[in-house]
Scaffold this motif. Structure first.
Motif, PDB file in Angstrom:
ATOM      1  N   ASN A 148       0.698  -1.243  -0.107  1.00 41.86           N
ATOM      2  CA  ASN A 148       0.120  -0.018   0.063  1.00 41.86           C
ATOM      3  C   ASN A 148       0.660   1.176   0.127  1.00 41.86           C
ATOM      4  O   ASN A 148       0.214   2.267  -0.025  1.00 41.86           O
ATOM      5  CB  ASN A 148      -0.903  -0.058   1.036  1.00 41.86           C
ATOM      6  CG  ASN A 148      -1.925  -1.030   1.071  1.00 41.86           C
ATOM      7  OD1 ASN A 148      -2.529  -1.311   0.079  1.00 41.86           O
ATOM      8  ND2 ASN A 148      -2.368  -1.797   2.417  1.00 41.86           N
ATOM      9  N   SER A 149       2.192   1.083   0.092  1.00 44.25           N
ATOM     10  CA  SER A 149       2.930   2.334   0.046  1.00 44.25           C
ATOM     11  C   SER A 149       3.504   2.949  -1.393  1.00 44.25           C
ATOM     12  O   SER A 149       3.121   2.245  -2.139  1.00 44.25           O
ATOM     13  CB  SER A 149       4.335   1.920   0.729  1.00 44.25           C
ATOM     14  OG  SER A 149       5.095   1.381  -0.049  1.00 44.25           O
ATOM     15  N   SER A 150       3.431   4.323  -1.403  1.00 48.12           N
ATOM     16  CA  SER A 150       3.940   4.681  -2.634  1.00 48.12           C
ATOM     17  C   SER A 150       5.441   4.366  -3.160  1.00 48.12           C
ATOM     18  O   SER A 150       5.610   4.738  -4.358  1.00 48.12           O
ATOM     19  CB  SER A 150       3.797   6.438  -2.541  1.00 48.12           C
ATOM     20  OG  SER A 150       4.871   6.557  -1.271  1.00 48.12           O
ATOM     21  N   VAL A 151       6.161   3.712  -2.213  1.00 50.09           N
ATOM     22  CA  VAL A 151       7.535   3.359  -2.729  1.00 50.09           C
ATOM     23  C   VAL A 151       7.566   1.923  -2.910  1.00 50.09           C
ATOM     24  O   VAL A 151       8.699   1.205  -3.000  1.00 50.09           O
ATOM     25  CB  VAL A 151       8.506   3.747  -1.586  1.00 50.09           C
ATOM     26  CG1 VAL A 151       8.821   5.305  -1.647  1.00 50.09           C
ATOM     27  CG2 VAL A 151       8.247   2.989  -0.249  1.00 50.09           C
ATOM     28  N   ARG A 152       6.367   1.157  -3.339  1.00 46.33           N
ATOM     29  CA  ARG A 152       6.365  -0.346  -3.378  1.00 46.33           C
ATOM     30  C   ARG A 152       7.317  -0.805  -4.674  1.00 46.33           C
ATOM     31  O   ARG A 152       7.920  -1.488  -4.585  1.00 46.33           O
ATOM     32  CB  ARG A 152       4.876  -0.937  -3.712  1.00 46.33           C
ATOM     33  CG  ARG A 152       5.001  -2.161  -3.961  1.00 46.33           C
ATOM     34  CD  ARG A 152       3.417  -2.926  -4.329  1.00 46.33           C
ATOM     35  NE  ARG A 152       3.818  -4.312  -4.535  1.00 46.33           N
ATOM     36  CZ  ARG A 152       3.057  -5.219  -4.706  1.00 46.33           C
ATOM     37  NH1 ARG A 152       1.711  -4.811  -4.664  1.00 46.33           N
ATOM     38  NH2 ARG A 152       3.240  -6.588  -4.887  1.00 46.33           N
ATOM     39  N   GLU A 153       7.118   0.107  -5.662  1.00 43.61           N
ATOM     40  CA  GLU A 153       7.771  -0.387  -6.984  1.00 43.61           C
ATOM     41  C   GLU A 153       9.320  -0.332  -6.711  1.00 43.61           C
ATOM     42  O   GLU A 153      10.340  -1.242  -6.888  1.00 43.61           O
ATOM     43  CB  GLU A 153       7.619   0.698  -8.081  1.00 43.61           C
ATOM     44  CG  GLU A 153       8.224   0.203  -9.328  1.00 43.61           C
ATOM     45  CD  GLU A 153       7.960   0.930 -10.612  1.00 43.61           C
ATOM     46  OE1 GLU A 153       8.395   1.107 -11.434  1.00 43.61           O
ATOM     47  OE2 GLU A 153       6.925   1.863 -10.489  1.00 43.61           O
ATOM     48  N   HIS A 200      12.172   7.497   2.418  1.00 44.20           N
ATOM     49  CA  HIS A 200      11.125   8.060   1.408  1.00 44.20           C
ATOM     50  C   HIS A 200       9.657   7.858   2.140  1.00 44.20           C
ATOM     51  O   HIS A 200       8.581   7.944   1.690  1.00 44.20           O
ATOM     52  CB  HIS A 200      11.127   6.989   0.320  1.00 44.20           C
ATOM     53  CG  HIS A 200      12.082   7.485  -0.601  1.00 44.20           C
ATOM     54  ND1 HIS A 200      13.437   6.853  -0.604  1.00 44.20           N
ATOM     55  CD2 HIS A 200      12.394   8.225  -1.837  1.00 44.20           C
ATOM     56  CE1 HIS A 200      14.199   7.162  -1.453  1.00 44.20           C
ATOM     57  NE2 HIS A 200      13.650   8.157  -2.146  1.00 44.20           N
ATOM     58  N   THR A 227       8.257   5.565   4.303  1.00 45.75           N
ATOM     59  CA  THR A 227       7.507   4.428   4.686  1.00 45.75           C
ATOM     60  C   THR A 227       8.702   3.611   5.637  1.00 45.75           C
ATOM     61  O   THR A 227       9.549   3.129   5.392  1.00 45.75           O
ATOM     62  CB  THR A 227       7.296   3.316   3.263  1.00 45.75           C
ATOM     63  OG1 THR A 227       6.574   4.107   2.703  1.00 45.75           O
ATOM     64  CG2 THR A 227       6.755   2.072   3.814  1.00 45.75           C
TER      65      THR A 227
END
Length: 180
Positions: free
Chosen positions: A18-23, A53, A55
């Motif tokens: 669910n985080s914006s830095v998953r990729e 970042h 997370t």
């Protein structure tokens, strides 16, 4: 064909998912991004990068994400690619990856729900299947619209080259299998 846990597709995802830095996390876990020395990132380095970042994750959380979410996704993508290639080889018909994946997802979901004692507590599962079918229909509609545009453009080109309407109709029927 591999048998996948359909329930896993419907479970809530983890903090990493669910985080914006998953990729970025996933690329580091898979070794697609490496450090300055060309080495794979360690868990500690990935955790520090994610924290920088915004997370905050634990080593155990990162490990669970890799095992429970990243690897099944990677393996599922590889299996989907194999199935798409098998369909193309068996039928001579090439599906877009999106449509092939949605076909497989809907098929697996329907098989998983087939014969199940459904009640209102399983509403999430039914909604997931419904959303997948809706998405499949939208993809199919977009493909048909795109195909019609390509066909119209090709017909205009053929007319511009001097082909008669009768010849164009023959091509549609004999080559493309379109009947009027």
């Amino acid at each position: 064909m591999a048998d996948y846990d359909i329930a896993a597709l419907l479970r809530p995802r983890c903090k990493v998912c669910n985080s914006s830095v998953r990729e970025g996390i996933d690329l580091r876990l898979m070794g697609k991004e490496v450090d300055e020395d060309g080495e794979r990132y360690t868990f500690d380095q990935i955790i520090d990068w994610a924290a920088a970042h915004g997370t905050v994750i634990s080593k155990a959380g990162l490990s669970r994400h890799r095992t429970d979410h990243l690897m099944p996704d990677v393996l599922g993508a590889i299996e989907a690619q194999r199935q798409v290639e098998a369909i193309a080889q068996a039928t001579g018909q090439t599906l877009g990856m999106e449509q092939a994946f949605l076909n497989m997802l809907v098929n697996k979901a329907i098989r998983a729900l087939d014969g199940a004692e459904l009640d209102l507590t399983q509403k999430g599962a039914i909604n997931g299947v419904t959303r997948a079918i809706e998405t499949l229909l939208k993809v199919k509609k977009a493909e048909l619209h795109f195909s019609q545009e390509k066909l119209d453009k090709a017909k205009d080109t053929m007319r511009g080259k001097g082909l008669s309407e009768e010849t164009i109709r023959e091509i549609e029927e004999q080559v493309l299998g379109l009947k009027r």
